[in-house]
Design a protein around this motif. Structure first.
Motif, PDB file in Angstrom:
ATOM      1  N   ASP A 281       1.036  -1.161   0.174  1.00  0.00           N
ATOM      2  CA  ASP A 281       0.057   0.027   0.090  1.00  0.00           C
ATOM      3  C   ASP A 281       0.813   1.195   0.004  1.00  0.00           C
ATOM      4  N   GLU A 282       1.848   1.305  -0.767  1.00  0.00           N
ATOM      5  CA  GLU A 282       2.642   2.497  -1.135  1.00  0.00           C
ATOM      6  C   GLU A 282       1.825   3.448  -1.968  1.00  0.00           C
ATOM      7  N   ARG A 283       1.707   4.788  -1.597  1.00  0.00           N
ATOM      8  CA  ARG A 283       1.092   5.685  -2.549  1.00  0.00           C
ATOM      9  C   ARG A 283       2.156   6.077  -3.593  1.00  0.00           C
ATOM     10  N   THR A 284       1.841   6.483  -4.700  1.00  0.00           N
ATOM     11  CA  THR A 284       2.500   7.329  -5.882  1.00  0.00           C
ATOM     12  C   THR A 284       1.581   7.783  -6.854  1.00  0.00           C
ATOM     13  N   TRP A 285       1.932   8.854  -7.521  1.00  0.00           N
ATOM     14  CA  TRP A 285       1.164   9.416  -8.418  1.00  0.00           C
ATOM     15  C   TRP A 285       1.722   9.134  -9.883  1.00  0.00           C
ATOM     16  N   LEU A 286       0.618   8.804 -10.699  1.00  0.00           N
ATOM     17  CA  LEU A 286       0.998   8.362 -12.198  1.00  0.00           C
ATOM     18  C   LEU A 286       0.505   9.426 -13.077  1.00  0.00           C
ATOM     19  N   PHE A 287       1.182  10.082 -14.230  1.00  0.00           N
ATOM     20  CA  PHE A 287       0.940  10.809 -15.259  1.00  0.00           C
ATOM     21  C   PHE A 287       0.819  10.097 -16.406  1.00  0.00           C
ATOM     22  N   ASP A 288      -0.342   9.723 -16.894  1.00  0.00           N
ATOM     23  CA  ASP A 288      -0.450   8.909 -18.056  1.00  0.00           C
ATOM     24  C   ASP A 288      -0.128   9.493 -19.331  1.00  0.00           C
ATOM     25  N   THR A 289      -0.318   8.718 -20.363  1.00  0.00           N
ATOM     26  CA  THR A 289      -0.049   9.225 -21.804  1.00  0.00           C
ATOM     27  C   THR A 289      -1.089  10.144 -22.237  1.00  0.00           C
ATOM     28  N   HIS A 290      -2.334  10.189 -21.717  1.00  0.00           N
ATOM     29  CA  HIS A 290      -3.522  10.779 -22.130  1.00  0.00           C
ATOM     30  C   HIS A 290      -3.487  12.398 -21.129  1.00  0.00           C
ATOM     31  N   GLY A 291      -2.601  12.570 -20.487  1.00  0.00           N
ATOM     32  CA  GLY A 291      -2.342  13.805 -19.670  1.00  0.00           C
ATOM     33  C   GLY A 291      -3.105  13.659 -18.314  1.00  0.00           C
ATOM     34  N   GLU A 292      -3.604  12.662 -17.936  1.00  0.00           N
ATOM     35  CA  GLU A 292      -4.276  12.493 -16.563  1.00  0.00           C
ATOM     36  C   GLU A 292      -3.490  11.955 -15.501  1.00  0.00           C
ATOM     37  N   TRP A 293      -3.910  12.382 -14.286  1.00  0.00           N
ATOM     38  CA  TRP A 293      -3.208  12.133 -13.077  1.00  0.00           C
ATOM     39  C   TRP A 293      -4.047  10.636 -12.650  1.00  0.00           C
ATOM     40  N   HIS A 294      -3.170   9.870 -11.851  1.00  0.00           N
ATOM     41  CA  HIS A 294      -3.998   8.842 -11.466  1.00  0.00           C
ATOM     42  C   HIS A 294      -3.024   8.508  -9.911  1.00  0.00           C
ATOM     43  N   ALA A 295      -3.924   8.585  -8.988  1.00  0.00           N
ATOM     44  CA  ALA A 295      -3.339   8.179  -7.409  1.00  0.00           C
ATOM     45  C   ALA A 295      -3.412   6.697  -7.603  1.00  0.00           C
ATOM     46  N   ILE A 315       0.905  -5.374  -7.867  1.00  0.00           N
ATOM     47  CA  ILE A 315      -0.563  -5.162  -7.647  1.00  0.00           C
ATOM     48  C   ILE A 315      -0.704  -3.569  -7.608  1.00  0.00           C
ATOM     49  N   VAL A 316      -1.374  -3.073  -8.544  1.00  0.00           N
ATOM     50  CA  VAL A 316      -1.626  -1.500  -8.775  1.00  0.00           C
ATOM     51  C   VAL A 316      -3.010  -1.116  -8.748  1.00  0.00           C
ATOM     52  N   HIS A 317      -3.384  -0.647  -7.773  1.00  0.00           N
ATOM     53  CA  HIS A 317      -4.648  -0.137  -7.553  1.00  0.00           C
ATOM     54  C   HIS A 317      -4.993   1.251  -7.712  1.00  0.00           C
ATOM     55  N   ASP A 318      -5.727   1.587  -8.620  1.00  0.00           N
ATOM     56  CA  ASP A 318      -6.156   2.916  -9.019  1.00  0.00           C
ATOM     57  C   ASP A 318      -7.329   3.659  -7.982  1.00  0.00           C
ATOM     58  N   ILE A 319      -6.585   4.289  -7.048  1.00  0.00           N
ATOM     59  CA  ILE A 319      -7.405   4.797  -6.272  1.00  0.00           C
ATOM     60  C   ILE A 319      -7.864   6.304  -6.310  1.00  0.00           C
ATOM     61  N   THR A 320      -7.640   6.767  -7.651  1.00  0.00           N
ATOM     62  CA  THR A 320      -8.004   8.220  -8.054  1.00  0.00           C
ATOM     63  C   THR A 320      -9.481   8.603  -7.670  1.00  0.00           C
ATOM     64  N   ALA A 321     -10.481   7.762  -7.834  1.00  0.00           N
ATOM     65  CA  ALA A 321     -11.749   7.794  -7.584  1.00  0.00           C
ATOM     66  C   ALA A 321     -12.023   7.881  -6.220  1.00  0.00           C
ATOM     67  N   LEU A 322     -11.411   7.176  -5.418  1.00  0.00           N
ATOM     68  CA  LEU A 322     -11.375   7.464  -3.810  1.00  0.00           C
ATOM     69  C   LEU A 322     -10.915   8.672  -3.495  1.00  0.00           C
ATOM     70  N   ILE A 323      -9.858   8.993  -3.922  1.00  0.00           N
ATOM     71  CA  ILE A 323      -9.370  10.382  -3.276  1.00  0.00           C
ATOM     72  C   ILE A 323     -10.048  11.152  -3.943  1.00  0.00           C
ATOM     73  N   GLU A 324     -10.696  11.365  -4.960  1.00  0.00           N
ATOM     74  CA  GLU A 324     -11.452  12.464  -5.521  1.00  0.00           C
ATOM     75  C   GLU A 324     -12.509  12.689  -4.706  1.00  0.00           C
ATOM     76  N   SER A 325     -13.043  11.392  -4.443  1.00  0.00           N
ATOM     77  CA  SER A 325     -14.449  11.446  -3.592  1.00  0.00           C
ATOM     78  C   SER A 325     -14.209  11.929  -2.260  1.00  0.00           C
ATOM     79  N   GLU A 326     -12.834  12.033  -1.586  1.00  0.00           N
ATOM     80  CA  GLU A 326     -12.390  12.220  -0.427  1.00  0.00           C
ATOM     81  C   GLU A 326     -12.357  13.770  -0.583  1.00  0.00           C
ATOM     82  N   ARG A 327     -11.723  14.146  -1.618  1.00  0.00           N
ATOM     83  CA  ARG A 327     -11.420  15.559  -2.031  1.00  0.00           C
ATOM     84  C   ARG A 327     -12.778  16.519  -1.998  1.00  0.00           C
ATOM     85  N   ALA A 328     -13.836  15.634  -2.565  1.00  0.00           N
ATOM     86  CA  ALA A 328     -15.011  16.496  -2.748  1.00  0.00           C
ATOM     87  C   ALA A 328     -15.782  16.419  -1.468  1.00  0.00           C
TER      88      ALA A 328
END
Length: 555
Positions: A281-295, A315-328
Motif C-alpha cells: 500500500d505505497e502511494r504514488t502518482w502517475l501521469f499517463d499518456t493521455h495527460g491525466e493524473w492517477h493516484a 499489484i496496482v490499485h487506481d485509487i483516484t476516484a476514492l481520493i477524488e471523492s475524499e477531496r469532494a
C-alpha cells in the motif's frame, strides 16, 4: 473420494492401414522390410552357393525355392497391402515357409535357418492360431524331408532341434510382441489422459487470464530475475505499455507527490519489485499518456510454488476516484462550515449585545447565555472541520523552476535499457545544469516522448546525441538521431493528430500519431518552441527552446 473407472478394452490386432485409409501404414511398411530382408539374405546365399557349391543349382527344389522367395519379394513390394484383408497379408510369410522348405529340401536343412524370418514375422504381427499353423507347416515339411530322403538318427535329431528352436523363437517373439502392443496401448491411453489434462489446464489458464483482464486492478508478474512474465490489460493501459515490448518502460511517468519530482528509475515500484523488494500500500502518482493524473496504491506479493520458480506479483490499485471523492467530501465540509460560520457569528454577536442590556430579567439573561454558549461551541466545531479539510489537494499555480539537465538524465535512465535492447547508443552532451522556467513533470512528459520516438525509429547500430546550449535568454536542447527520417512532404503534418509519416507507416513499428502534437503543446504551454529537421534515411533533429531562468526572476 471414490471414482468410477472403466475397464480397458482388449488389445486389438494391428490394423493393416492408417486411420484415414489413404496410404500404407507402419504395418504395411513392415511387410516390405521383412520380405526385403529375407530376399536379400537369400540372394547373398545364392551368390555364395554359386561360388562355393554350384552343384546345388542342379537340384530342382533348391532352384524352385530361390525362385519362390524372389517372386514373393517382388509381390510384397508391388501389391498395395493396406487395401487387402489380413488373410491376404499372411499368405506372404506362409508362402515364404514353403519356399524355404524347397530351398532346404534334401540338404539336411542347411538353409532351414531362413525359417526364422517368416516365423518371427507371423509371431509378431498375427494371432496365436497363425503362429501354431506356421510351426505345423514347418514341422510337416521337416517330416516330409526326413521321409523322402531316408534320414538317419543324426539327421532326425537335427530336424527335431531345428523345429524346437523355431518353436522357442516363435513363442518368445509372440510374447514380446504382445507385451509391446499392450505397452503401446497403455502409452496411448496415458497420452490421451495427459492431453485431456493439458487441455483442462490450458482452459483454466485462459479463464484466469480473462478474469485478471476483467479486473480494474493492474497486475504484473515478474520472475526472480526481473523478467516480465505476464501483464493484464489494466496494467498495460494504465502505464501505456506496448504488448510486443513489455520490458520497455511505458509512456506514463510516476511521481512521489502530485506535480512533484518524478521518481528515479531505481525507486519506481516496477524496478523495486523486479529486485524482489516487498512493500504494501505505497502511494504514488502517475501521469499517463493521455495527460491525466492517477493516484495509485502499489503492493507486491511473493508467489512460491513447488512446481514453478519463485516470482513476484506487482499489484496496482487506481485509487483516484476514492481520493477524488475524499477531496469532494472535504470541499463540501469546508463550504458548509464556511457558510455556517457567517450566521453563527451574527447569532453570537446579537446575543452578546442583548446580554449587555442591564434591564434583562434573570430568565431572559439565562436564555441568552445558553444561546451564546451553544453558538460558541458550534463555532469551535466548525473551526476544527475547516482545519482538518484545509490544504490537502491544493495545487500551486506559481511559476516554477526546473533543471532540464536533471529531467533529461532521469528520462535517459528509464530509456537506456530499451536503447540497449535495440542496440542503439545514446550519448548526452548536456551542461551540468540548465535551469528553465517550466513545470518539471510536463517537461518530463515531452522529453520522454522525444526519446521514445528516437529509440523506436532508429535501426540497430544507430545512435542518439543529446546536447544543450545556454544563452542569457534561452536553453536550447537538441535531440539528434540516425533513424529512418521523415520525407519533406510529411514534415509539415507531423503535429497533426493521428498523422503518421509514410516512412513510419512503412516500418513495422506501431504508433498512434499523437506524440509530436503532445510534445509541441507542452513546450508551447511552458513558453518555449519546437523545431523539427529531418532527412529521409539519414535521421531527425528535434530542437527544443525553453526560457532560461535567471537569478533576477527569483528575486
Amino acid at each position: 473420494m471414490a471414482s468410477m473407472r472403466s475397464v480397458p478394452p482388449a488389445v486389438p490386432p494391428v490394423s493393416a492401414q492408417d486411420d484415414d485409409g489413404t496410404g500404407p501404414s507402419s504395418y504395411t511398411r513392415s511387410v516390405w522390410l521383412l520380405q526385403l530382408v529375407l530376399g536379400a539374405s537369400v540372394v547373398i546365399t545364392v551368390l555364395l552357393v554359386q561360388a562355393l557349391e554350384p552343384a546345388l543349382f542342379l537340384l530342382w527344389p533348391f532352384s524352385s525355392g530361390v525362385g519362390v522367395i524372389i517372386a514373393l519379394t517382388a509381390v510384397a513390394i508391388v501389391v498395395p497391402w493396406h487395401r487387402l484383408p489380413r488373410a491376404a497379408v499372411a499368405a506372404i510369410p506362409f508362402a515364404d515357409i514353403v519356399g524355404i522348405g524347397l530351398l532346404s529340401f534334401g540338404t539336411d536343412l542347411r538353409f532351414g535357418f531362413f525359417w526364422v524370418f517368416p516365423i518371427i514375422w507371423i509371431a509378431t504381427h498375427f494371432s496365436l492360431a497363425y503362429m501354431i499353423s506356421a510351426l505345423a507347416t514347418v514341422g510337416f515339411i521337416i517330416v516330409v524331408d526326413a521321409a523322402v530322403n531316408a534320414a538317419g538318427p543324426v539327421t532326425a535329431l537335427r530336424l527335431i532341434v531345428v523345429l524346437l528352436s523355431l518353436t522357442f523363437i516363435a513363442i518368445t517373439s509372440f510374447l514380446s510382441a504382445r507385451q509391446t502392443r499392450a505397452f503401446k496401448q497403455l502409452l496411448r491411453r496415458q497420452a490421451s489422459r495427459l492431453q485431456g489434462t493439458l487441455q483442462r489446464v490450458s482452459g483454466q489458464e485462459r479463464r484466469v487470464s480473462q478474469m485478471l483482464n476483467g479486473l480494474d486492478t493492474g497486475i504484473a508478474r515478474l520472475s526472480a530475475d526481473g523478467e516480465v512474465l505476464a501483464l493484464n490489460d489494466t496494467y498495460v493501459d494504465l502505464y501505456g505499455i506496448e504488448r510486443d515490448e513489455s520490458q520497455r518502460p511505458g509512456g506514463a511517468v510516476e511521481y512521489a507527490t502530485l506535480r512533484g519530482d518524478p521518481l528515479p528509475e531505481a525507486e519506481r515500484p516496477f524496478t523495486r519489485a523486479a529486485r524482489g523488494e516487498q512493500f504494501d500500500d505505497e502511494r504514488t502518482w502517475l501521469f499517463d499518456t493521455h495527460g491525466e493524473w492517477h493516484a495509485l496504491s502499489v503492493s507486491t506479493r511473493r508467489l512460491i510454488s513447488s512446481d514453478e520458480p519463485e516470482s513476484t506479483l506487482l499489484i496496482v490499485h487506481d485509487i483516484t476516484a476514492l481520493i477524488e471523492s475524499e477531496r469532494a467530501r472535504e470541499r463540501l465540509a469546508a463550504t458548509v462550515s464556511h457558510e455556517l460560520r457567517n450566521p453563527l457569528t451574527a447569532i453570537i454577536g446579537h446575543a452578546d449585545l442583548a446580554l449587555d442590556d442591564p434591564g434583562l430579567t434573570p430568565k431572559v439573561r439565562d436564555q441568552l447565555e445558553v444561546i451564546a454558549g451553544a453558538g460558541e461551541r458550534m463555532q469551535k466545531l466548525i473551526s476544527e472541520i475547516l482545519a482538518n479539510s484545509r490544504g490537502v489537494f491544493r495545487e500551486q499555480n506559481t511559476p516554477s523552476v526546473a533543471d532540464a539537465t536533471r529531467i533529461i538524465a532521469s528520462s535517459l535512465e528509464s530509456f537506456r535499457p530499451a536503447a540497449a535492447s535495440r542496440r542503439v547508443s545514446v550519448v548526452d552532451d548536456l551542461p551540468e545544469t540548465a535551469a528553465v522556467v517550466g513545470d518539471a513533470f510536463r517537461l518530463r512528459q515531452a522529453f520522454d516522448n522525444i526519446l521514445s520516438n528516437a529509440i523506436k525509429y532508429t535501426p540497430a547500430g544507430g545512435s542518439i546525441l543529446i546536447s544543450g546550449e545556454l544563452t542569457p535568454e534561452d536553453v536550447i536542447l537538441r535531440f539528434v538521431d540516425t533513424g529512418i527520417g521523415i520525407h519533406p512532404s510529411d514534415l509539415a503534418r507531423v503535429f497533426d493528430p493521428y498523422f503518421r509519416a509514410q516512412s513510419v507507416r512503412e516500418s513495422s513499428t506501431p504508433g498512434t500519431g499523437l506524440g509530436m502534437g503532445i510534445i509541441r503543446s507542452i513546450i508551447e504551454d511552458e513558453g518555449g518552441s519546437l523545431l523539427i529537421e529531418s532527412e529521409l534515411g539519414t535521421g531527425t533533429t528535434v530542437t527544443v527552446v525553453l526560457p532560461a531562468h535567471t537569478p533576477a526572476e527569483s528575486s
